[in-house]
Design an enzyme around this catalytic site. Structure first.
Site, PDB file in Angstrom:
ATOM      1  N   ASP A  12     -31.291 -12.510  95.164  1.00 32.30           N
ATOM      2  CA  ASP A  12     -32.151 -13.588  94.675  1.00 32.30           C
ATOM      3  C   ASP A  12     -31.349 -14.620  93.879  1.00 32.30           C
ATOM      4  O   ASP A  12     -30.294 -14.304  93.327  1.00 32.30           O
ATOM      5  CB  ASP A  12     -33.264 -12.982  93.812  1.00 32.30           C
ATOM      6  CG  ASP A  12     -34.429 -13.940  93.638  1.00 32.30           C
ATOM      7  OD1 ASP A  12     -34.551 -14.895  94.432  1.00 32.30           O
ATOM      8  OD2 ASP A  12     -35.229 -13.727  92.701  1.00 32.30           O
ATOM      9  N   ARG A  16     -31.899 -21.385  92.466  1.00 32.36           N
ATOM     10  CA  ARG A  16     -31.564 -21.719  91.081  1.00 32.36           C
ATOM     11  C   ARG A  16     -30.074 -22.010  90.931  1.00 32.36           C
ATOM     12  O   ARG A  16     -29.661 -22.874  90.173  1.00 32.36           O
ATOM     13  CB  ARG A  16     -31.990 -20.572  90.152  1.00 32.36           C
ATOM     14  CG  ARG A  16     -33.461 -20.610  89.805  1.00 32.36           C
ATOM     15  CD  ARG A  16     -33.946 -19.306  89.229  1.00 32.36           C
ATOM     16  NE  ARG A  16     -34.171 -18.309  90.281  1.00 32.36           N
ATOM     17  CZ  ARG A  16     -34.544 -17.062  90.045  1.00 32.36           C
ATOM     18  NH1 ARG A  16     -34.692 -16.642  88.808  1.00 32.36           N
ATOM     19  NH2 ARG A  16     -34.766 -16.229  91.050  1.00 32.36           N
ATOM     20  N   HIS A  29     -28.328 -21.262  99.760  1.00 35.94           N
ATOM     21  CA  HIS A  29     -28.489 -20.264 100.829  1.00 35.94           C
ATOM     22  C   HIS A  29     -27.203 -20.134 101.647  1.00 35.94           C
ATOM     23  O   HIS A  29     -26.820 -19.049 102.074  1.00 35.94           O
ATOM     24  CB  HIS A  29     -29.656 -20.648 101.745  1.00 35.94           C
ATOM     25  CG  HIS A  29     -30.998 -20.595 101.073  1.00 35.94           C
ATOM     26  ND1 HIS A  29     -31.390 -19.552 100.280  1.00 35.94           N
ATOM     27  CD2 HIS A  29     -32.040 -21.465 101.074  1.00 35.94           C
ATOM     28  CE1 HIS A  29     -32.624 -19.774  99.814  1.00 35.94           C
ATOM     29  NE2 HIS A  29     -33.024 -20.932 100.276  1.00 35.94           N
ATOM     30  N   LEU A 123     -19.530   1.398 107.169  1.00 32.78           N
ATOM     31  CA  LEU A 123     -20.783   0.991 106.520  1.00 32.78           C
ATOM     32  C   LEU A 123     -21.826   0.549 107.551  1.00 32.78           C
ATOM     33  O   LEU A 123     -21.493  -0.148 108.504  1.00 32.78           O
ATOM     34  CB  LEU A 123     -20.489  -0.192 105.579  1.00 32.78           C
ATOM     35  CG  LEU A 123     -21.700  -0.854 104.925  1.00 32.78           C
ATOM     36  CD1 LEU A 123     -22.206  -0.007 103.760  1.00 32.78           C
ATOM     37  CD2 LEU A 123     -21.352  -2.262 104.436  1.00 32.78           C
TER      38      LEU A 123
END
Ligand code: IPE
Ligand code: IPE
Ligand code: MG
Length: 228
Positions: A12, A16, A29, A123
């Site tokens: 998140d 901002r 983004h 992973l």
């Protein structure tokens, strides 16, 4: 150090982060997407088995169309840049969430990455796309009903039919940007998860901070309701 098997991150604060430097949200983004590479490589290096990243929620469709369109173009940008490196590092790509609502171009790009990396056994990097925790539980229950068991269900039935059925429970969940909420991310899977909230915006969250979070996790005592 006690390395968590499954780490989930609510990535998140892109908006901002961009606003702070007078840039459009899309720039946040864009840089945030590049950062996925850094954290995935770090997680892989540390021996984390599964890293699940919240990339787009079922509620994010409420955002302006322009922003949604931009977000939907990012998987192509990400895999164009990094798929080769992910292959070299033996990282497998998977997704949870309802991909069918995404633009067909986006779906195709993602399917190609999944297919190409499916035999990698380092992973597992899971993107939660058009994902909602409540929807995930409902989908699992519907699956159980479809398979004929409609009189009573067990916890194990839900665990076996939910999107994360092939992964261990989430050991650690990190949320960047100082909002203290789950925002409909994994709900069923976090009954005994450890949480770390950091004030850092996602584009600034780096490998060292990820390592620090793992160290903090490693020092926590998990009791699962029992006694030590
Ligand atoms: C997270 O950053 C990315 C997505 C939700 C797609 P935000 O876009 O939510 O950034 P903030 O929270 O507005 O700063
Ligand atoms: C959660 O962030 C979703 C993702 C990071 C993809 P949001 O920015 O959508 O969450 P809220 O709206 O602040 O709860
Ligand atoms: Mg946000």
């Amino acid at each position: 150090m006690n390395i968590p098997q499954h780490v989930a991150i609510i990535m998140d604060g892109n908006g901002r982060w961009a606003k702070k430097q007078n840039k459009p949200r899309s720039y946040g983004h864009f840089v945030g997407t590049d950062n996925v590479r850094n954290i995935a490589l770090k997680a892989n290096e540390l021996g984390v088995k599964v890293l699940t990243l919240y990339a787009f929620s079922t509620e994010n469709w409420k955002r302006p169309k322009e922003e949604i369109d931009y977000l939907m173009s990012l998987p192509a940008v990400f895999f164009d840049k990094f798929l080769k490196e992910l292959m070299e590092k033996n990282i497998r790509i998977e997704t949870i969430g309802d991909l069918s609502a995404l633009p067909i171009k986006t779906i195709n790009v993602i399917h190609k990455a999944i297919e190409k990396t499916k035999n990698n056994n380092g992973l597992t990097l899971v993107f939660a796309l058009n994902y909602g925790g409540r929807n995930d539980i409902v989908q699992a229950v519907n699956e159980i009903i479809k398979n004929g068991s409609i009189t009573s269900i067990t916890e194990q039935d839900i665990t076996n039919n939910i999107s994360t059925k092939n992964y261990p429970d989430v050991d650690l969940m990190i949320r960047t940007s100082l909002d203290y909420r789950i925002s409909n991310f994994l709900l069923w899977q976090i009954s005994y998860t450890e949480f770390i909230f950091t004030d850092c915006y996602w584009p600034d969250f780096n490998g060292d901070m990820f390592l620090k979070a793992i160290e903090e996790y490693s020092n926590r005592q998990r009791r699962f309701g029992g006694l030590l």
